[in-house]
Enzyme design. Structure first.
Site, PDB file in Angstrom:
ATOM      1  N   ASP A   1     -98.035  24.702  93.654  1.00  0.00           N
ATOM      2  CA  ASP A   1     -98.648  25.948  94.083  1.00  0.00           C
ATOM      3  C   ASP A   1     -97.548  26.859  94.624  1.00  0.00           C
ATOM      4  O   ASP A   1     -96.420  26.418  94.869  1.00  0.00           O
ATOM      5  CB  ASP A   1     -99.704  25.653  95.154  1.00  0.00           C
ATOM      6  CG  ASP A   1    -100.399  26.899  95.654  1.00  0.00           C
ATOM      7  OD1 ASP A   1    -100.691  27.772  94.825  1.00  0.00           O
ATOM      8  OD2 ASP A   1    -100.640  27.005  96.867  1.00  0.00           O
ATOM      9  N   LYS A   2     -97.877  28.122  94.814  1.00  0.00           N
ATOM     10  CA  LYS A   2     -96.887  29.060  95.355  1.00  0.00           C
ATOM     11  C   LYS A   2     -97.118  29.345  96.831  1.00  0.00           C
ATOM     12  O   LYS A   2     -96.302  29.017  97.681  1.00  0.00           O
ATOM     13  CB  LYS A   2     -96.917  30.382  94.572  1.00  0.00           C
ATOM     14  CG  LYS A   2     -95.926  31.417  95.099  1.00  0.00           C
ATOM     15  CD  LYS A   2     -96.117  32.754  94.440  1.00  0.00           C
ATOM     16  CE  LYS A   2     -97.370  33.445  94.933  1.00  0.00           C
ATOM     17  NZ  LYS A   2     -97.270  33.874  96.357  1.00  0.00           N
TER      18      LYS A   2
ATOM     19  N   GLU B   1     -98.284  45.170 102.856  1.00  0.00           N
ATOM     20  CA  GLU B   1     -98.591  46.373 103.618  1.00  0.00           C
ATOM     21  C   GLU B   1     -98.210  46.193 105.079  1.00  0.00           C
ATOM     22  O   GLU B   1     -97.636  47.084 105.709  1.00  0.00           O
ATOM     23  CB  GLU B   1    -100.082  46.686 103.508  1.00  0.00           C
ATOM     24  CG  GLU B   1    -100.555  46.991 102.113  1.00  0.00           C
ATOM     25  CD  GLU B   1    -100.391  48.461 101.757  1.00  0.00           C
ATOM     26  OE1 GLU B   1    -101.400  49.156 101.677  1.00  0.00           O
ATOM     27  OE2 GLU B   1     -99.239  48.905 101.582  1.00  0.00           O
TER      28      GLU B   1
ATOM     29  N   THR C   1     -90.642  45.013  94.677  1.00  0.00           N
ATOM     30  CA  THR C   1     -90.275  46.421  94.770  1.00  0.00           C
ATOM     31  C   THR C   1     -91.502  47.323  94.754  1.00  0.00           C
ATOM     32  O   THR C   1     -92.501  47.036  94.082  1.00  0.00           O
ATOM     33  CB  THR C   1     -89.352  46.809  93.604  1.00  0.00           C
ATOM     34  OG1 THR C   1     -90.017  46.528  92.361  1.00  0.00           O
ATOM     35  CG2 THR C   1     -88.059  46.024  93.664  1.00  0.00           C
TER      36      THR C   1
ATOM     37  N   ASP D   1    -102.145  34.038  92.571  1.00  0.00           N
ATOM     38  CA  ASP D   1    -101.666  35.353  92.974  1.00  0.00           C
ATOM     39  C   ASP D   1    -101.373  36.238  91.761  1.00  0.00           C
ATOM     40  O   ASP D   1    -101.482  35.816  90.616  1.00  0.00           O
ATOM     41  CB  ASP D   1    -100.410  35.209  93.832  1.00  0.00           C
ATOM     42  CG  ASP D   1    -100.416  36.179  95.000  1.00  0.00           C
ATOM     43  OD1 ASP D   1    -100.998  37.268  94.842  1.00  0.00           O
ATOM     44  OD2 ASP D   1     -99.838  35.858  96.048  1.00  0.00           O
TER      45      ASP D   1
ATOM     46  N   ASP E   1    -106.103  23.774  95.711  1.00  0.00           N
ATOM     47  CA  ASP E   1    -105.199  22.850  95.019  1.00  0.00           C
ATOM     48  C   ASP E   1    -105.733  21.430  94.952  1.00  0.00           C
ATOM     49  O   ASP E   1    -105.091  20.568  94.345  1.00  0.00           O
ATOM     50  CB  ASP E   1    -103.832  22.827  95.731  1.00  0.00           C
ATOM     51  CG  ASP E   1    -103.198  24.204  95.807  1.00  0.00           C
ATOM     52  OD1 ASP E   1    -103.254  24.924  94.801  1.00  0.00           O
ATOM     53  OD2 ASP E   1    -102.670  24.552  96.875  1.00  0.00           O
TER      54      ASP E   1
END
Length: 1335
Positions: free
Chosen positions: A646-647, A756, A865, A947, A1057
């Site tokens: 997983d990330k 944000e 970015t 994501d 997961d």
């Protein structure tokens, strides 16, 4: 005769004579509204809050609407005779106090009963009701629980209607989390099946059962039964211990406490401030004054006025009285039920699937207080009931005045007139779907302004349980307060925006009221999780295959010896009278004799070895906090070829930080950010003189002290300031005030994306703080002096979406703050700010020559970015935009496309490029070197995340999952299966490329082109799959396992997961910030990703190498004894007679060899430093050379050689050792008792034991003190036990020199050549680890 019910209303059954008596007038009749609430249609609902009923007089006094008094009100009051129970008929659910006989139920006389019985009843009550000692109320039936389960099981495939705050009509599953593999009744069947599905376990079972048959019995029965029972006891005990630990961890999770709102209906059946008796006497005196007037009324007038009075009281008073009292109780997670209203606070885990009812800020609004008259303990309900029913009720602190006041105050604390003032909440869903963005959730507008006491009127309709986490359709209805007014049922739709699924976390500083909709196994998280399974290691399967070969060898030997016996059967030269046997009996006896070829101790040694490996892992100080939850597969850690990770929370910490900005001519990072702060401070410097006048900064006022700087510095400073200002305005962040650990107020931010928050935190760090944000305005404050310097009015906001990949804000700058605090908002300058991904913003901003280069540089550094632009708007331009936008919003077809087209035409054109920001998603400690080490170890790594594509790409680069020279081939947005194969085409020639694929395209491949996709993907060094659902993660793990037949490990930290972890050969869970769902369901639990390298490269290597060596040596130990038995049987003319009987057979596998052999579990070929320095050594393990057919047959050859040398040499060197030779005497009929045979056995057995001890010494690579002690101790134990072996040995023979030289010769002949052959092989063809060690 039925006892009249004091709570039921229906038309009078009798003539006016039934109302003759004044004494029938009770307080209940003066407050019909407070008891006129029709409860939801729920069977047998009961409430015990008898101290919370509000009389009409007190309700009027404390906020209720008072109706103007009619001149004939007194007349009407005295006419309300009889009993309320005979004036109104309620449904059974209105039974608020079942105090009647016959089980506490209520019996109502049907309309068909005679009028005479009703008259008698009323007269009797009128005379005797004030004499409580003569009342015929029957026994008091007290219920003990309000959580009684419904009788009918709810059909999970049907739509459910939920009564909020009430007991449900259908039965739903409990809200319990369970990761246990077994239930109490399935433990034995499943564990025994898992054990005996292996061939060698079934083989031992059959051998043990064969000893029950006398013709097949060889030696003691316990010789075969006890080892098998011991093996099963060890295995079952270990499985039981692991499952008990899982249940203990589940119990901890299920015991997490939650606040639940408890509702009890308000009624009017209780005494007032002075007790019920005083009010009745007052009413009696009033009725005496009006007796004459009442008697003059006709029957029709009496009935009409009675009905009008009752109806008017209900309609006017019932609307203001709270429907229920509210009490806050605490329940463990497992006791939550469908329909419960729970109260959640910040950072609290959502325990079940919920629909949000209300959300209010904990900063500006104090937490609601609830009536304390209701005791949270169920066991005290009965006491409350009795107290409030007696004379002491009036002495209770919970007076009607206080209760009414508290109930009315509750409304002000949780509701608001302004819809923008509440109803919002942010949740984190990374434990559910892997997405890092916070999700905005909204309360239903129907409930947000509803007092808490009215929740009982709500009905939620939801669909069947579904595993789709991004979809929900339902409705919520508000039923009218009474069934007598003209109010209709109100309803609003519910969507995914009104929900919070289990395992998400409330992230905002709000208090949320939510109703439980789905529980336990019906939650989204549970439906997305596959059932746990019993995992079997590859080593077990390999040993099972080798065991079948050994059994074939056993059968071949048995058949050969049976044939030999039959050939010798006709020979009459036997000196020992043999009993004729059937051939199949002899065959079975040989199978039993050779059962040592498949040693039962193999299972014992392997299982004990696995426990030792688990002990080493859990006590390794280099990986603290590691827990082995499945101790049956530690050797699998050394065979991993595919790692699915997983990330969020696994590779990254989900903590963002703005690391770099670039404004075209110069970039800033690190310490250079201080210069950015100086530019911001100078830009606001002139405002200090005008601060008292309330002046605010606007674009037309210039840039303060920057205007007087040099040209270069002025231009750069203006660019930097404009970028900071745009970032401070263009976002969806809301500042909140929180208290830190020391109790001081600190500012925190909440938003739908951590990016944000990172940007707004950076603007604060450089001097511009977001002080306030609502739906209409943003206020910016200077950090240096605390002044409000910028105030903008938000005119339009265009939120970020995965399709648009940008967000924009149209803001109007306010120029001045009046002394009264009001802001002049009209007539200010209007500016359009926008930020987004470089792929879309490059076409929106004005032409430039540096954007692509700088965004590429930041992307290569793994930064996320964002390109920032700005466009000033004139009033005419903005007016034209609003007109066109308004018209487009009214279109019925393609509205979204029309709106985006208007925005693009009027706003997104030639924006001034302000700059580029680079945000870093902080990685877990040591992720980069860990991934590099695993990649060098030959492990192919796949990153599966829920994501976004851009986020996954950045993390893959920053974590070095994709190396600098690798290309990334992206497949996203595929909708047609025909285009899928073409998209894979470039990967056939680019085998060093990494694949980036989204969930939509992945679903297309898994449905239509599974074989082509997996064939291509498994050859790639890295695969990144984003927008993956939990089911897709598990499907990929299963697909890789089935297609490649390789070992797959999966690692994750979230509830999303769990399916992937359970589908893998080895599941590794990380104890995350948000929960332990993955950790509890995994086979191994660690605290950070970097610990995985040591778990695989070091502990996995040792576990596999040790288990392989241990298995081969145990098989060698049994095989050499079987060869000796075969040689003896051949010399005995094929007779199935045991060479080593009883204790000799048991002692050989236990006391005399077990400790040295098991000490091999402490051996290691390389140290930890070399294993990490040369991860390529791990790649050799995946080839399976440590336990292959080649090594197995090499050990079979060694066993055959040593068995022949030891047994054949013993028979040759000891005279008279032939079992068939020598005279037979009447006193010694058993040939095994002959001197020669006993001498041969003592020599053979002694050489066999010492041979095994020396072979253990030859196999040890790294000596450990325990190894030395075990070898020397076992040798001492054997030679020390020889005096006790007189029943098998010729003890005097062991004292002769002839025994010792024969013994030394046999041992040297069996061990010497084997040891020399190993030495030569190591020199000629050294293994990789020997090259590294230089030995």
């Amino acid at each position: 005769m039925p006892t009249p019910d004091p709570y039921h209303h229906h038309p009078p059954l009798g003539p006016p004579e039934a109302y003759d008596d004044d004494d029938d007038l009770d307080l209940d009749e003066l407050d019909p509204a407070s008891s006129s609430y029709t409860a939801p249609r729920q069977p047998q609902r009961q409430s015990y809050d008898f101290g919370a009923r509000i009389p009409l007089q007190n309700l009027r006094r404390y906020g209720g609407r008072r109706r103007p008094r009619d001149p004939d009100a007194d007349d009407l009051e005295v006419l309300v005779g009889g009993d309320e129970g005979n004036e109104r008929k309620l449904e059974p659910s209105d039974d608020d106090a079942p105090l009647l006989a016959n089980g506490g139920g209520r019996r109502v006389s049907p309309p068909g009963l005679g009028d005479s019985s009703a008259r008698v009843s009323r007269r009797k009550r009128g005379i005797w009701r004030l004499l409580p000692f003569i009342k015929d109320t029957g026994p008091i039936a007290l219920s003990t629980s309000t959580e009684e389960e419904a009788d009918d099981e709810h059909d999970p495939s049907a739509t459910r209607t939920i009564a909020v705050g009430s007991k449900q009509a259908a039965k739903y599953p409990p809200n319990a989390v369970s990761n246990a593999k077994y239930s109490p009744w399935s433990f034995l069947p499943r564990t025994l099946f898992n054990e005996f599905k292996f061939f060698f376990n079934m083989y031992f079972l059959l051998v043990a059962l064969s000893q029950i048959i006398p013709a097949l019995r060889i030696g003691y029965l316990s010789t075969y039964i006890a080892p098998l029972a011991f093996v099963l006891a060890i295995t079952l005990g270990k499985e039981a211990y692991d499952d008990i630990e899982r249940r203990r961890r589940d119990r901890e999770a299920n015991s997490e406490p939650y606040k639940v709102l408890k509702f009890a209906e308000r009624t009017a059946d209780f005494g007032g401030e002075s007790g019920g008796g005083r009010k009745k006497r007052k009413i009696k005196s009033l009725s005496e004054r009006k007796r004459g007037k009442r008697r003059r009324l006709s029957v029709e007038e009496e009935d009409g006025r009675l009905a009008d009075a009752e109806r008017e009281e209900r309609e006017t008073e019932g609307l203001d009285a709270p429907s229920a009292t509210v009490t806050e109780v605490v329940k463990p997670s497992r006791d939550l039920r469908v329909g419960d209203v729970i109260v959640l606070g910040k950072d609290q885990r959502v325990p079940a699937d919920l629909v949000i009812l209300k959300s209010f800020s904990t900063e500006s609004v104090p937490a609601p207080t609830y009536d304390s008259g209701y005791d949270a303990g169920e066991g005290e309900s009965d006491t409350t009931l009795v107290d409030m029913a007696g004379e002491n009720a009036a002495q209770s602190d919970g007076t009607p005045k206080a209760e009414a006041a508290r109930a009315l105050r509750l409304e002000d604390k949780t509701t608001t007139e302004d819809p923008s003032g509440g109803g919002e909440a942010f949740i984190r869903t990374d434990q559910l779907d892997g997405e890092t963005d916070w999700k905005l959730r909204l309360a239903s507008p129907l409930v947000q302004t509803l007092p808490t006491s009215e929740y009982g009127r709500l009905r939620v309709t939801a669909g069947k349980p579904d595993k789709r986490v991004n979809e929900f359709i339902g409705t919520i209805e508000l039923e009218p307060k009474t069934s007598h007014n003209s109010e209709t049922t109100k309803s609003t739709p519910l969507t995914i925006d009104n929900t919070a699924w289990a395992n998400t976390v409330l992230a905002s500083s709000t208090t949320v009221h939510a109703v439980v909709v789905y529980t336990g196994p019906q939650t989204r998280a549970a439906l997305s999780t596959s059932a746990s399974r019993s995992k079997t290691g590859l080593l077990e399967n390999e040993i099972n295959s080798l065991t079948k070969i050994l059994c074939l060898l056993t059968a071949a030997l048995s058949i050969g010896l049976v044939v030999l016996e039959k050939m010798e059967a006709a020979d009459q030269t036997h000196t020992y009278d043999l009993k004729d046997r059937e051939w199949y009996v002899a065959f079975m006896r040989f199978l039993i004799l050779f059962s040592t070829i498949v040693p039962i101790s193999l299972r014992v040694n392997l299982d004990m070895g696995k426990s030792v490996y688990a002990w080493f892992i859990q006590r390794d100080k280099g990986i603290p906090g590691t827990v082995v939850r499945t101790s049956t597969i530690p050797e699998e850690l050394g065979r991993i070829e595919y790692l699915l990770t997983d990330k969020t929370g696994t590779l990254t910490r989900n903590e963002m930080e703005l690391k770099k900005i670039h404004v075209g001519t110069v970039g800033y990072a690190g310490e250079a950010m201080e210069e950015v702060g100086s530019y911001v401070r100078q830009a606001f410097a002139p405002l200090a003189e005008e601060a008292e006048e309330g002046a605010l900064w606007t674009p037309s006022k210039g840039f303060g002290a920057l205007s007087s700087a040099t040209r270069t510095r002025r231009e750069i400073g203006m660019r930097v300031f404009n970028l900071v200002l745009a970032l401070a305005v263009c976002h969806n962040v809301t500042p909140t005030v929180e208290e830190d650990a020391s109790g001081q107020a600190t500012t925190a931010y909440q938003a739908s994306s951590p990016d944000e928050i990172a940007i707004v935190q950076w603007t604060e760090a450089v001097g511009l703080r977001v002080a306030h944000r609502d739906r209409r305005s943003i206020t910016l404050q200077s950090v240096h002096d605390g002044r409000v310097v910028v105030k903008v009015e938000i005119l339009n906001i265009f939120p970020f979406t995965s399709d648009s990949k940008r967000m924009g804000v149209v803001a109007r700058f306010c120029s001045h703050v009046k002394p009264t605090g009001r802001v002049e908002e009209g007539g200010g300058e209007i500016v359009f700010f926008q930020k987004g991904a470089d792929t879309v913003m490059s076409a929106i901003v004005a032409a430039n020559d540096w954007l692509d280069e700088e965004t590429g540089n930041m992307a290569r550094e793994g930064l996320r970015t964002l390109v920032v632009g700005r466009k000033p708007l004139s009033r005419e331009a903005y007016s034209a935009f609003t007109t066109a936008y308004g018209e487009a919003s009214l279109s019925l077809a393609n509205r979204e496309n029309a709106l985006s087209r208007i925005v693009k035409t009027h706003l997104e054109k030639d924006l001034d490029l302000l700059g580029v920001t680079g945000v870093e998603d902080k990685l877990q400690p040591n992720v980069k070197p860990s991934l590099e080490l695993l990649r060098n170890a030959g492990i192919k790594i796949w990153m599966l995340t829920g994501d976004k594509v851009e986020t996954a790409r950045c993390v893959a680069v920053s974590s070095k999952l994709v190396s600098r020279g690798q290309t990334i081939h992206m497949i996203a947005g595929l909708k047609k299966k025909e285009a899928a194969l073409d998209a894979l085409g470039p990967l056939h020639s680019q085998t060093n490329a990494a694949l980036l694929i989204d969930g939509q395209s992945l679903a297309l491949y898994l449905t239509y082109h599974k074989e082509t996709f997996i064939t291509t993907a498994v050859r790639l060094p890295a695969v990144i799959a984003c927008r993956c659902s939990p089911t897709q993660k598990a499907d990929l793990a299963l697909l890789i396992r089935s297609w490649t037949k390789k070992r797959v490990a999966c690692i994750g930290d979230g509830g999303n997961d769990v399916s992937m972890i359970q589908a893998a050969d080895v599941g590794v869970g990380i104890v995350g910030k948000e929960g332990r769902q993955a950790s509890l369901a995994a086979d191994f639990s660690i605290t950070q990703f970097a610990h995985l390298t040591k778990l695989l490269v070091w502990h996995g290597r040792n576990s596999y190498k040790r288990s392989s060596k241990l298995a081969l040596f145990v098989m060698h130990r049994g095989l050499i004894a079987a060869i000796a038995q075969a040689v003896f049987s051949v010399a005995s003319k094929g007779e199935p007679v045991a060479l080593y009987r009883d204790w000799l057979l048991v002692g050989y596998a236990t006391v005399y060899t077990m400790a040295p052999v098991f000490s091999l579990a402490l051996d290691r070929d390389v140290d930890e430093g070399l294993a990490n320095l040369y991860p390529e050594l791990y790649k050799e393990l995946t080839l399976g050379k440590s336990l292959s057919y080649k090594t197995f047959f090499a050990w079979v050859g060694i066993s055959l050689y040593q068995g022949l040398i030891i047994q054949f040499g013993s028979q040759v060197l000891v005279p008279g050792s032939s079992w068939a030779g020598g005279p037979t005497t009447a006193g010694q009929p058993d040939p095994m008792q002959r001197i020669g045979v006993r001498r041969m056995i003592s020599l053979s057995y002694s050489a066999l034991v010492v041979n095994e001890l020396l072979m253990v010494a030859c196999e040890i690579t790294t000596w450990h003190p325990i190894m030395i002690l075990s070898i020397l101790g076992t040798a001492a134990a054997y030679f020390g036990s020889i005096p006790f072996l007189g029943g098998y040995y010729d003890l005097p023979y062991l004292l002769e020199v002839g025994f010792w030289w024969r013994f030394a010769g046999l041992v040297a002949a069996s061990v010497g050549p084997v040891w020399m052959g190993k030495c030569v092989g190591r020199r000629v063809r050294p293994s990789g680890w020997r090259k590294v060690r230089g030995v």
